[in-house]
Design a protein around this motif. Structure first.
Motif, short mmCIF file in Angstrom:
data_model
loop_
_atom_site.label_atom_id
_atom_site.label_comp_id
_atom_site.label_asym_id
_atom_site.label_seq_id
_atom_site.Cartn_x
_atom_site.Cartn_y
_atom_site.Cartn_z
N VAL A 146 0.73 -1.15 0.08
CA VAL A 146 -0.10 -0.06 0.04
C VAL A 146 0.86 1.26 0.06
O VAL A 146 0.58 2.27 -0.41
CB VAL A 146 -0.92 -0.08 1.24
N MET A 147 1.98 1.38 0.71
CA MET A 147 3.00 2.35 0.97
C MET A 147 3.80 2.50 -0.56
O MET A 147 4.16 3.54 -1.00
CB MET A 147 3.70 2.52 2.06
N ASP A 148 3.86 1.23 -1.11
CA ASP A 148 5.02 1.54 -2.25
C ASP A 148 4.29 1.90 -3.38
O ASP A 148 4.73 2.79 -4.32
CB ASP A 148 5.50 0.09 -2.64
N ILE A 149 2.81 1.61 -3.76
CA ILE A 149 2.04 2.12 -4.74
C ILE A 149 2.14 3.60 -5.01
O ILE A 149 2.33 4.22 -6.24
CB ILE A 149 0.68 1.51 -4.79
N PRO A 150 1.76 4.54 -4.08
CA PRO A 150 1.96 5.91 -4.38
C PRO A 150 3.08 6.54 -4.16
O PRO A 150 3.43 7.79 -4.61
CB PRO A 150 0.97 6.54 -3.18
N THR A 151 4.41 5.91 -3.94
CA THR A 151 5.56 6.56 -3.59
C THR A 151 6.79 6.00 -4.77
O THR A 151 7.81 6.21 -4.34
CB THR A 151 6.19 6.35 -2.25
N HIS A 152 6.24 5.40 -5.84
CA HIS A 152 7.06 5.28 -6.83
C HIS A 152 7.27 6.33 -7.97
O HIS A 152 6.54 6.00 -8.76
CB HIS A 152 6.50 3.83 -7.56
N THR A 191 3.55 4.22 -12.61
CA THR A 191 3.03 2.99 -11.72
C THR A 191 1.65 2.36 -12.32
O THR A 191 0.80 3.11 -12.43
CB THR A 191 2.78 3.34 -10.25
N ARG A 192 1.55 1.20 -12.37
CA ARG A 192 0.33 0.38 -12.87
C ARG A 192 -0.10 -0.54 -11.55
O ARG A 192 0.09 -1.84 -11.98
CB ARG A 192 0.53 -0.05 -14.07
N PRO A 193 -0.85 -0.16 -10.77
CA PRO A 193 -1.09 -1.02 -9.79
C PRO A 193 -2.35 -2.10 -10.09
O PRO A 193 -2.03 -2.94 -9.16
CB PRO A 193 -1.89 0.13 -8.66
N PHE A 194 -2.90 -1.89 -11.16
CA PHE A 194 -3.64 -3.03 -11.35
C PHE A 194 -3.43 -3.95 -12.60
O PHE A 194 -4.29 -4.55 -13.25
CB PHE A 194 -5.10 -2.44 -11.63
N SER A 199 -5.66 -3.83 -15.91
CA SER A 199 -6.12 -2.46 -16.25
C SER A 199 -4.57 -1.95 -16.70
O SER A 199 -3.59 -2.38 -16.05
CB SER A 199 -6.69 -1.91 -15.17
N SER A 200 -4.78 -1.06 -17.80
CA SER A 200 -3.47 -0.48 -18.25
C SER A 200 -3.39 0.92 -17.50
O SER A 200 -2.67 1.91 -18.12
CB SER A 200 -3.42 -0.35 -19.69
N TRP A 201 -4.56 1.34 -16.60
CA TRP A 201 -4.64 2.71 -15.81
C TRP A 201 -3.04 2.87 -15.20
O TRP A 201 -2.62 1.85 -14.69
CB TRP A 201 -5.64 2.73 -14.96
N GLN A 202 -2.57 4.10 -15.38
CA GLN A 202 -1.15 4.30 -14.47
C GLN A 202 -1.18 5.88 -14.14
O GLN A 202 -1.96 6.47 -14.41
CB GLN A 202 -0.01 3.91 -15.41
N TYR A 203 -0.10 6.13 -13.19
CA TYR A 203 -0.10 7.44 -12.85
C TYR A 203 1.42 7.37 -12.18
O TYR A 203 2.03 6.75 -12.01
CB TYR A 203 -0.99 7.74 -11.64
#
Length: 70
Positions: free
Chosen positions: A14-20, A25-28, A32-36
């Motif tokens: 959970v902490m890694d996903i928003p801090t890369h 980052t493609r969390p799903f 899904s190809s959604w990324q941020y």
């Protein structure tokens, strides 16, 4: 049982996903190809809450150790 070890593992994810911050980052992935673009650990929105949390935890540990000694 060692099932309780899943808690820190999940927290790490959970902490890694928003801090890369260096990657899109493609969390799903592959669902899904959604990324941020994530935040840097040097970003004040991450850095200061982390510092405050560390201070609180260290103070709690120190307080608990002093109470245990008597």
């Amino acid at each position: 049982s060692y099932a309780w070890l899943a808690i820190p593992y999940a927290l790490h994810i959970v902490m890694d996903i928003p801090t890369h911050e260096r990657y899109q980052t493609r969390p799903f992935y592959p669902l899904s190809s959604w990324q941020y673009e994530g935040l840097s650990w040097a970003d004040p929105r991450i850095f200061w809450p982390n510092v405050i949390a560390l201070i609180v935890v260290y103070a709690w540990i120190l307080h608990s150790a002093r109470r245990a000694r008597g």
